[in-house]
Design a protein around this motif. Structure first.
Motif, PDB file in Angstrom:
ATOM      1  N   LEU A   1       0.803  -1.209   0.000  1.00  0.00           N
ATOM      2  CA  LEU A   1       0.000   0.000   0.000  1.00  0.00           C
ATOM      3  C   LEU A   1       0.846   1.274   0.000  1.00  0.00           C
ATOM      4  O   LEU A   1       0.328   2.355  -0.223  1.00  0.00           O
ATOM      5  CB  LEU A   1      -0.945  -0.012   1.203  1.00  0.00           C
TER       6      LEU A   1
ATOM      7  N   THR B   1      -2.852  -2.043  -5.571  1.00  0.00           N
ATOM      8  CA  THR B   1      -3.429  -1.256  -4.477  1.00  0.00           C
ATOM      9  C   THR B   1      -4.896  -0.981  -4.784  1.00  0.00           C
ATOM     10  O   THR B   1      -5.351  -1.141  -5.912  1.00  0.00           O
ATOM     11  CB  THR B   1      -2.681   0.078  -4.313  1.00  0.00           C
ATOM     12  N   GLN B   2      -5.611  -0.522  -3.768  1.00  0.00           N
ATOM     13  CA  GLN B   2      -7.046  -0.281  -3.936  1.00  0.00           C
ATOM     14  C   GLN B   2      -7.345   0.689  -5.073  1.00  0.00           C
ATOM     15  O   GLN B   2      -8.381   0.570  -5.739  1.00  0.00           O
ATOM     16  CB  GLN B   2      -7.640   0.258  -2.630  1.00  0.00           C
TER      17      GLN B   2
ATOM     18  N   ARG C   1      -7.237  -1.491  -8.217  1.00  0.00           N
ATOM     19  CA  ARG C   1      -7.699  -2.879  -8.153  1.00  0.00           C
ATOM     20  C   ARG C   1      -8.929  -3.157  -9.013  1.00  0.00           C
ATOM     21  O   ARG C   1      -9.006  -4.174  -9.711  1.00  0.00           O
ATOM     22  CB  ARG C   1      -7.973  -3.267  -6.704  1.00  0.00           C
TER      23      ARG C   1
ATOM     24  N   ASN D   1       2.008  -0.477   4.949  1.00  0.00           N
ATOM     25  CA  ASN D   1       2.365  -1.769   4.372  1.00  0.00           C
ATOM     26  C   ASN D   1       2.658  -2.795   5.457  1.00  0.00           C
ATOM     27  O   ASN D   1       2.230  -3.950   5.379  1.00  0.00           O
ATOM     28  CB  ASN D   1       3.579  -1.614   3.468  1.00  0.00           C
TER      29      ASN D   1
END
Length: 710
Positions: free
Chosen positions: A22, A129-130, A133, A216
């Motif tokens: 992240l 990462t979001q 994603r 992270n």
């Protein structure tokens, strides 16, 4: 750390998943990088035996073992190229399906893009990462990705290239990607520091913050199936709530327990705390962190605090840059949230902190000790008793300036100046103005600081100030007595006092009421106004009760002040009266008719002796103006007019009270009681008779005289 050369097929062909940490930023490759990759592929496809083509390296670290799911590797470096390879392979697969080449499409999907027979997100070879994603997973699933996304744009670029009549055959492209594109795979040991390695690999990119690495570190210890939920419920709101303050919040969060954490050690300190709890406690720790972030958001942005009394006080602390108090205030906020402390007590604590900080600033106490003071303050206060009372008791012994010193320094301080002094001066004046509690108070944001005696003197002002105008201007220009607030700064400018007075009289600012009856604005006038404001400052920023008598700085009780005021005036009359004030005027040094130059100081009896605090700044001024005598008023018994030369020899060995920076605040002048007074030092048998300088007086205090040294 292990490194070896490999190809794309070996990297993607097994049953594993690469997790983009992240702290990595979103996918950022654009047309320039895609074009270069496609050009290299097209050239390799034209060769009979394609050569190996080096495309860079990837750095990974095995994730801690989880009870189920695929083997996971944290992708420390190489996110951009690995993501692009997968998007390109997905475009090849999609084209194969449109061309009814089901065998090639399934081969790519089953071996290179997906982990067959896995559930949920474990099915994907790469987990971005979001931010990336949803688009990435849509492409891997063969559905339409979001428009405008960087990853979606990459997919559209390669699809367009594959539709071109000049595009190589799909099976040829697939083979070249899998076999001819080589890279160096670097696998870190679990004990390696991923932050330092990523920093060295990303030296030309956006520097990582300690919060990036902590994020992270935390999510490496949360099961992948829970990561999305934990991120949405805890980390993302905290990140949005604090923004750029996230790392500093974590430092202050760690410091709330009494430890000192340097700015560069936040990650390591956080890591130690988490590892002490074990992996099973990570989510609880993150929950606690998120809860405290709500308190911190109100510290950095008091507008978020619903209680107006608390919000106003926090805003003042922020204007004074009191961030060193945040670790302590996080604990107090937590007590408030848990119901262990009421809002009124919290407000009282904030008032004490403000007095503590303002008084130390005015008295020149260095700020370098504040961090350590505030880090341990909560635990020390709780050890005393209720937090509010404990804070007062603890700070009382942390160089909290007493009324006498604060009054003197407030009057003489060059309040206005460059840098942050101007902002602090504005805060102090705003608070003094607010203390009048006018029902129609003016918004302080609309007001600026005005020098009544201007910074640049005109001929009118020089004549108005008279002889010694240079000394008066130098001594009093930036002191509180000469400063006020106004919305008419341009109109006032360097105008003469009569014009300024007319404008200030029309003002709704309470600080300007003082000028209504003023005819002359000189050193004496500035001193009188400064003295009045100093008395008000004592009420705005009050002292705290002391458990020990601090005779160096203790204040006289009201009746003692009354007595001293009368005695000082009586002594001046007995000496022949004052013909003029000498020097800048701030210390009330008098010229007598017989040409003696004196300063008069008062002390009550402390049993067997009188105690005087001779401030170093006064002593320097006495020598500068060539004063002849220091007059020591010994209670109501009389006074000793001691030659300066005599005092000079005495103070060479006198005891002193130091400032926090080690310089002398004042000298201790001790005189025995009785009709034959002597100067002496504690612990020193030597005595210095001043009987020949002593004059007894049957004095009575005169009512209405000004308070303080004459």
């Amino acid at each position: 750390m292990h490194a070896n050369q490999t190809d794309v097929q070996k990297i993607l062909g097994g049953v594993q998943q690469y997790v983009v940490p992240l702290f990595q930023r979103p996918y950022s490759w654009e047309t320039r990088q895609w074009t270069k990759l496609w050009s290299d592929l097209a050239e390799l496809c034209e060769e009979d035996k394609p050569r190996n083509h080096f495309i860079g390296s990837i750095v990974t670290m095995p994730e801690r073992a989880v009870p189920e799911g695929v083997s996971k590797f944290i992708l420390i470096d190489g996110q951009q190229r690995l993501t692009t390879m997968l998007v390109l392979l997905a475009a090849v697969r999609d084209k194969a399906r449109r061309d009814d080449d089901t065998k090639l499409a399934d081969k790519i999907d089953d071996l290179m893009l997906k982990n067959r027979h896995q559930d949920e997100t474990d099915v994907y070879k790469l987990l971005p990462t979001q931010a990336d994603r949803s688009a990435f997973c849509a492409i891997m699933d063969g559905t339409v990705p979001p428009v405008g996304d960087g990853i979606a744009a990459a997919h559209a670029f390669f699809e367009k290239k594959l539709r071109s009549p000049s595009a190589p055959a799909l099976d040829r492209i697939h083979t070249v990607i899998c076999k001819s594109l080589v890279l160096v795979s670097i696998v870190l040991d679990r004990d390696d520091n991923p932050y330092l390695i990523f920093e060295s690999l990303n030296a030309t990119g956006q520097p990582l913050t300690q919060a990036d690495l902590i994020r992270n570190f935390v999510f490496m210890r949360v099961h992948s199936k829970q990561q999305d939920k934990v991120f949405r419920e805890f980390w993302q709101p905290m990140q949005e709530r604090l923004g750029k303050h996230l790392t500093e919040f974590m430092r202050h969060f760690l410091m709330r327990d009494g430890r000192v954490v340097k700015q560069g050690d936040v990650y390591l300190s956080f890591k130690e705390c988490v590892e002490e709890r074990g992996d099973e406690g990570v989510q609880d720790y993150l929950t606690e962190l998120a809860n405290f972030s709500v308190h911190y958001s109100r510290l950095i942005d008091p507008a978020r605090e619903p209680n107006r009394e608390l919000a106003d006080r926090l805003a003042r602390l922020n204007r004074f840059e009191a961030t060193t108090a945040y670790p302590f205030l996080l604990n107090v906020y937590h007590d408030l949230a848990e119901g262990r402390l009421g809002a009124a007590d919290f407000a009282g604590i904030l008032d004490v902190l403000e007095s503590f900080l303002i008084r130390r600033y005015v008295c020149g106490v260095p700020t370098n000790a504040l961090s350590k003071i505030f880090v341990s303050l909560y635990a020390q206060a709780r050890a005393v008793g209720p937090v509010r009372e404990g804070v007062r008791a603890v700070l009382a012994d942390k160089n909290f300036p007493r009324d006498k010193v604060f009054r003197e320094q407030f009057l003489a301080l060059r309040l206005y100046g460059g840098g942050d002094r101007r902002d602090k001066a504005k805060l102090i004046l705003d608070r003094l103005e607010a203390s009048y509690e006018h029902k129609e108070a003016i918004d302080p944001k609309s007001l600026t600081i005005e020098h009544v005696m201007p910074r640049t003197l005109t001929d009118w002002w020089r004549e108005h100030l008279g002889d010694g105008w240079e000394d008066i201007h130098e001594a009093w220009l930036d002191t509180v007595g000469n400063l006020t607030l106004t919305g008419y700064n341009p109109e006032l400018s360097n105008s003469d006092f009569r014009k300024k007075k007319a404008i200030l009289n029309a003002s709704h600012v309470e600080l300007n009421r003082h000028f209504a009856d003023m005819v002359v604005w000189d050193g004496d006038a500035i001193l009188r106004r400064g003295s009045a404001l100093a008395e008000r400052a004592l009420r705005v920023w009050p002292d705290v009760p002391r458990t020990v008598d601090d005779r160096d700085e203790a204040d006289e009780p009201d009746e003692e002040r009354e007595e001293s005021a009368g005695l000082l005036e009586t002594v001046i009359d007995d000496l022949g009266g004052s013909t003029a004030l000498v020097g800048a005027g701030r210390f009330r040094i008098h010229r007598l008719p017989d040409a003696r130059v004196v300063n008069v100081k008062y002390s009550r009896s402390h049993g067997k002796y009188y105690w005087f605090g001779l401030h170093a700044s006064l002593w320097e001024e006495l020598k500068r103006v060539k004063a002849t005598h220091l007059v020591l008023v010994l209670g109501a018994t009389g006074y000793a007019s001691v030659p300066i030369s005599f005092i000079d020899k005495y103070v060479a060995d006198a005891g002193t009270s130091p400032k926090a920076d080690g310089t002398i605040r004042h000298y201790h002048v001790l005189v025995t009681t009785g009709r034959n007074p002597e100067l002496f030092h504690h612990g020193n048998p030597n005595r210095y008779s001043i009987t020949s300088f002593f004059t007894p007086l049957p004095v009575k205090a005169k009512p209405g005289a000004p308070v303080g040294d004459s």
